[in-house]
Scaffold this motif. Structure first.
Motif, mmCIF file in Angstrom:
data_model
loop_
_atom_site.group_PDB
_atom_site.id
_atom_site.type_symbol
_atom_site.label_atom_id
_atom_site.label_comp_id
_atom_site.label_asym_id
_atom_site.label_seq_id
_atom_site.Cartn_x
_atom_site.Cartn_y
_atom_site.Cartn_z
ATOM 1 N N ILE A 60 -21.517 -20.617 -53.195
ATOM 2 C CA ILE A 60 -20.659 -21.438 -54.058
ATOM 3 C C ILE A 60 -19.418 -21.941 -53.336
ATOM 4 O O ILE A 60 -19.136 -23.139 -53.326
ATOM 5 N N PRO A 61 -18.607 -21.078 -52.694
ATOM 6 C CA PRO A 61 -17.418 -21.592 -51.998
ATOM 7 C C PRO A 61 -17.770 -22.584 -50.879
ATOM 8 O O PRO A 61 -17.095 -23.600 -50.690
ATOM 9 N N GLY A 62 -18.831 -22.260 -50.116
ATOM 10 C CA GLY A 62 -19.218 -23.164 -49.022
ATOM 11 C C GLY A 62 -19.645 -24.515 -49.537
ATOM 12 O O GLY A 62 -19.294 -25.558 -48.966
ATOM 13 N N TYR A 63 -20.449 -24.490 -50.636
ATOM 14 C CA TYR A 63 -20.898 -25.754 -51.215
ATOM 15 C C TYR A 63 -19.708 -26.593 -51.688
ATOM 16 O O TYR A 63 -19.619 -27.787 -51.430
ATOM 17 N N ALA A 64 -18.772 -25.930 -52.399
ATOM 18 C CA ALA A 64 -17.594 -26.649 -52.897
ATOM 19 C C ALA A 64 -16.771 -27.225 -51.742
ATOM 20 O O ALA A 64 -16.277 -28.363 -51.798
ATOM 21 N N THR A 65 -16.641 -26.444 -50.659
ATOM 22 C CA THR A 65 -15.869 -26.925 -49.499
ATOM 23 C C THR A 65 -16.551 -28.127 -48.852
ATOM 24 O O THR A 65 -15.899 -29.122 -48.496
ATOM 25 N N ASN A 66 -17.871 -28.037 -48.687
ATOM 26 C CA ASN A 66 -18.604 -29.152 -48.064
ATOM 27 C C ASN A 66 -18.461 -30.436 -48.889
ATOM 28 O O ASN A 66 -18.238 -31.521 -48.351
ATOM 29 N N GLN A 67 -18.615 -30.289 -50.209
ATOM 30 C CA GLN A 67 -18.491 -31.473 -51.065
ATOM 31 C C GLN A 67 -17.074 -32.029 -51.031
ATOM 32 O O GLN A 67 -16.865 -33.240 -51.028
ATOM 33 N N SER A 68 -16.088 -31.148 -51.005
ATOM 34 C CA SER A 68 -14.696 -31.589 -50.932
ATOM 35 C C SER A 68 -14.435 -32.330 -49.624
ATOM 36 O O SER A 68 -13.745 -33.352 -49.590
ATOM 37 N N ASP A 69 -15.012 -31.795 -48.528
ATOM 38 C CA ASP A 69 -14.858 -32.477 -47.233
ATOM 39 C C ASP A 69 -15.511 -33.852 -47.254
ATOM 40 O O ASP A 69 -14.984 -34.820 -46.690
ATOM 41 N N ALA A 70 -16.682 -33.926 -47.897
ATOM 42 C CA ALA A 70 -17.369 -35.227 -47.987
ATOM 43 C C ALA A 70 -16.547 -36.222 -48.787
ATOM 44 O O ALA A 70 -16.458 -37.403 -48.444
ATOM 45 N N ILE A 71 -15.931 -35.734 -49.871
ATOM 46 C CA ILE A 71 -15.052 -36.615 -50.660
ATOM 47 C C ILE A 71 -13.891 -37.106 -49.807
ATOM 48 O O ILE A 71 -13.551 -38.299 -49.792
ATOM 49 N N ALA A 72 -13.271 -36.202 -49.058
ATOM 50 C CA ALA A 72 -12.123 -36.572 -48.232
ATOM 51 C C ALA A 72 -12.517 -37.562 -47.139
ATOM 52 O O ALA A 72 -11.796 -38.525 -46.843
#
Length: 908
Positions: free
Chosen positions: A553-565
């Motif tokens: 869960i944390p890794g997925y959220a971080t990856n998606q956040s990075d993609a948004i950025a």
């Protein structure tokens, strides 16, 4: 028969000075009188003029030939004066018995001539004018002339060897004669004057004009139009120059002993062959200058009958008066008056004509297409309605060493005054100009209606336009500059200034700021959300099982956040770029941000509780269309402006476009450039056609503006354990307890949300129900109500279909606009159907309590209304439902149901 005496056959150059007691001889006395008479005659013809000065018009009337009074002088110096008008009603033959007058003889034969006899004069030989018919003569077709019959008459009377020696008399008798038209034309032949040279077949050359019509998309096509016109002018000039020397020989023989036309022809042919495409307009201007100079020369020659030292044998004793019929006078010759240079009003024309003859030679010798590029200069001048000599000297005339500089041969008036160095010219610095010509930019320009603009060929168009505008501002000149592309590549058009529709650019500026702000909000939010997820996992509030799949869960959220950025950064860089490109596909980057955000929200939806709409939801639910639309408006405006600024289209809008080597006061100077941005030609419009040319307004740097004032919430989304949010039985039980507290208050609220609960138990028993669909219409007793329900359900499906279609990313802009309009219309219709349905329930006073068909209809209607988001449609629904609720006949249960519907939609 004696010969006519010509007094100036030999001019006495001296006379005897008498002494006291001198014995005078006939030679001495005759020498004195001859000298005085010759001087008198020479004064007339040399200092006054010869020919008919005024009057002496002959006309045929019923009573005879009328001759008006007048005065004239023959080339032998005879002064012919008729102080009174006379009438001549008879004639007699004037033949070989008269003194022999050489001009009357052609090929050894005397012309037919008839002497007119004045009315009242006795002459037994005289016959009525009507008798001329016996001679096959028509008086009306004949011409009159005056003849000074001069001869010596010896009156001596001799008887045997005794003669009374009284000397001879010099007789000068004025006779009025009639001759035929051909003889009159021969006797009145023109003398060698500038006007005679003009009336020899010399035709002014009128320059051909390149007609700029149709498509002109290349430099070669433009050059071909000018070259065709140049070929025509070139051919006309050769013909004109070939015919020029012979009639003007007497004027120019001292400096042009032979015909220069062959040399001119050779030089013009070399120039023609060397004329390049870029600079063809200057070759055209040069040929126009030659044509104008030739026309000016002919204009100077016309009407100038000034004659210096007329030939004594021209008309020594006669003056041709012209035809007796006024209608024939234009065709029958008449002796003109040839004034002496001492008294002639056109005495300066001869020197002017000589000057122009030499000017043609100088122009041909000094012309050259200038080097490109050169210094751009603006020179005050005059337009083409002014003679060429009154204009500034063009810069395509150089100064070869073997010919006089062009400024010495440009203006006869300035040369006459010795002011050649005061002439305006692009090349003024080269010949050391004086006065205002040395620095015209700081001198008065009120008398100038035209400004030569030269030196710009070969320049980069942007630099050329900027340089010209700087000079125009510095010199405070009333002209403007436009730039036009030759070609059809819209993308090569240079907008000058770049900002044209400033309001749209301002709106675009604001929209870019709005989009970048939303993107940054989304990035900030995703970072915070990622931190919340990590904390919730660490606190064991949520787990992978809650998401119904095994995932970090944390890794997925971080990856998606990075993609948004990352995608937000790409879009922001494109939007904040100084030279923003509307075709940079920033929309794809924004769509990627929205797609990733939608995936992130969907993934964590089972364990999230929304307190308010998040920046991610904003980005997903409200796609950034406005900026794209504004970009489209700007692009459309720029395309139209670009089309206008392409030469072929510009010509269609401004058919008066023409090359003059500069621009008129108040006009527009048009620089034409090719796809390499190089200036290749120029034109002029006699009016200002440009957009307002203020300095382009500099918009402030586009940065993310300060955030608007809003609540600062550290945790915009609550992360909760799955059982606490979705344990359905607990939620159902609690809901039932709340309902039992106040059945009347919550019954309609319960009905509205029954689709969320599913199957619920009735308060007084178990009732299982579902929302009615299309198939349920048959089960509704009220047929009208059933149709309303079916109509509402159909419109609800239509709204769903349109919404689903609009989620597609491959839609064209025009298709998306059409679908959005259809969606607005469908929501409007759905809202109206909801109002109709509720109005029917109220007006028929149907039961809407739980478990009834009316309650089912209310539930279905409320669910359908949930599909309506259009503000105008919701306003109409609110107005309609409030109207139904306000009726006195509406039952309390129905009012309560309507109130709950309005409350759920946020309208109460």
């Amino acid at each position: 028969m004696t010969d006519t005496l010509l007094n100036l056959d030999s001019v006495d150059s001296g006379y005897t000075v008498f002494e006291k007691d001198q014995v005078l001889t006939p030679e001495q006395l005759n020498g004195l009188s001859g000298y005085l008479d010759d001087q008198d005659r020479l004064t007339r013809i040399g200092l006054i003029g010869v020919g008919i000065a005024c009057g002496l018009w002959a006309s045929l009337e019923k009573d005879g030939v009328h001759l008006s009074r007048g005065v004239g002088t023959t080339t032998d110096g005879d002064l012919v004066l008729l102080a009174q008008a006379g009438v001549y009603d008879r004639f007699k033959a004037y033949d070989t018995t008269a003194p022999k007058y050489a001009p009357f003889y052609r090929n050894g034969n005397m012309i037919a001539a008839y002497e007119l006899v004045a009315a009242g004069v006795e002459d037994e030989r005289a016959l009525p004018l009507a008798r001329l018919a016996d001679e096959d003569r028509d008086p009306g077709a004949m011409a009159a002339l005056l003849l000074v019959e001069s001869h010596l008459h010896d009156p001596d009377l001799c008887a045997g060897e005794d003669c009374d020696n009284r000397g001879m008399n010099a007789m000068h008798t004025l006779r009025v004669l009639l001759v035929d038209a051909a003889s009159a034309a021969f006797l009145a032949q023109r003398l060698d004057t500038p006007d005679r040279a003009f009336r020899t077949p010399l035709t002014p050359v009128v320059a051909q004009r390149p007609v700029l019509t149709g498509a002109i998309d290349t430099e070669a096509e433009l050059a071909d139009l000018y070259r065709k016109a140049c070929e025509g002018i070139h051919a006309d000039l050769l013909v004109a120059f070939d015919a020029l020397y012979a009639p003007c020989r007497t004027l120019v023989a001292d400096f042009a002993p032979s015909d220069p036309a062959p040399q001119w022809r050779k030089a013009l042919e070399q120039i023609r062959k060397a004329a390049p495409n870029r600079g063809i307009q200057y070759y055209y201007d040069f040929l126009k200058d030659l044509a104008e100079t030739h026309a000016s020369l002919l204009d100077i020659l016309a009407g100038d009958d000034t004659l210096c030292c007329p030939d004594v044998a021209a008309f020594p004793k006669h003056l041709v008066l012209g035809a007796l019929q006024p209608a024939l006078r234009a065709a029958i010759a008449r002796t003109r008056f040839y004034p002496s240079p001492a008294v002639s009003p056109t005495q300066g024309r001869r020197s002017h004509a000589r000057f122009l003859f030499r000017k043609i030679d100088t122009l041909i010798a000094t012309f050259a297409v200038p080097a490109q590029p050169a210094d751009i200069r603006i020179t005050p001048s005059r337009f083409e309605d002014c003679n060429l000599e009154g204009r500034a000297i063009p810069y395509y005339y150089g100064a070869p060493q073997n010919v006089p500089p062009v400024h010495l041969a440009w203006s006869h008036e300035m040369a006459r005054k010795g002011m050649e160095l005061y002439q305006y010219s692009y090349n003024a610095p080269r010949y050391g100009a004086l006065g205002a010509a040395a620095n015209p930019s700081v001198r008065q320009v009120g008398r100038f209606d035209f400004f030569r603009i030269e030196g710009h060929l070969g320049w980069d168009v942007t630099k050329a336009a900027a340089t010209l505008r700087a000079q125009i501002r510095a010199q405070n000149l009333p002209v403007d500059v436009e730039t036009v592309l030759i070609g059809t590549d819209r993308g090569r058009v240079i907008f000058d200034p770049p900002l044209r529709n400033l309001d749209l650019y301002r709106w675009q500026h604001l929209m870019k700021a709005e989009v970048t702000t939303k993107l940054q909000d989304a990035v900030d939010y995703s970072r915070k959300f990622t931190s919340q997820v990590a904390k919730a996992v660490g606190d064991k509030v949520i787990a992978s099982d809650d998401l119904k799949e095994s995932v970090d869960i944390p890794g997925y959220a971080t990856n998606q956040s990075d993609a948004i950025a990352l995608n937000a950064q790409k879009a922001t860089e494109k939007l904040l770029k100084a030279d923003y490109d509307m075709n940079s596909n920033w929309q794809d980057d924004v769509l990627n941000v929205a797609t990733v955000a939608a995936g992130l929200r969907k993934k964590f939806s089972p364990v999230t509780k929304m307190e308010f709409v998040s920046p991610l939801d904003n980005l997903v639910a409200q796609p950034e269309r406005w900026l794209g639309w504004v970009d489209g408006l700007i692009k459309d405006g720029e395309d139209k402006a670009a089309d206008r600024l392409m030469l072929s289209n510009y010509l269609a809008q401004h058919p008066g476009l023409e090359h003059f080597g500069g621009v008129m006061r108040g006009g527009t100077f048009v620089l034409v450039y090719d796809t390499s941005n190089t200036v290749i030609a120029d034109f002029m419009l006699p009016y200002n056609c440009c957009v307002t040319r203020n300095e382009p307004i500099k918009l402030p740097p586009l940065v993310i503006p300060p955030r608007p004032v809003k609540p600062e919430l550290d945790l915009p989304i609550s992360l909760v354990a799955l059982p606490d949010k979705f344990r359905f039985v607990q939620f159902q039980d609690q809901f039932k307890k709340d309902i039992n507290v106040d059945l009347d208050k919550y019954r309609n609220y319960f009905n509205v949300y029954k689709d969320i609960v599913g199957t619920v138990g009735d308060i007084k028993g178990t009732v299982t129900t579902t929302f009615p669909g299309k198939d349920a219409v048959a089960g509704i007793d009220d047929a009208v109500l059933g149709n309303y329900v079916a109509e509402t359900k159909g419109l609800e499906d239509k709204v769903d279909r349109l919404n689903n279609t609009l989620l597609r990313t491959d839609l064209k802009a025009e298709d998306r606009l059409s679908l959005e309009k259809d969606l607005d219309d469908a929501q409007q219709q759905l809202g109206a159907s909801v109002v109709k349905t509720m109005d029917h329930l109220a007006s028929t006073n149907q039961d809407v309590k739980a478990g009834t068909q009316g309650a089912l209809v209310v539930q279905a209607t409320a669910a359908s209304l949930g599909k309506v988001n259009n503000v105008n449609a919701l306003a109409d629904v609110e107005k309609g439902l409030n109207g139904i609720s306000g009726k006195a006949t509406t039952a309390a249960d129905t009012r309560s149901a309507i109130g709950n519907i309005l409350a759920v939609r946020g309208m109460m």
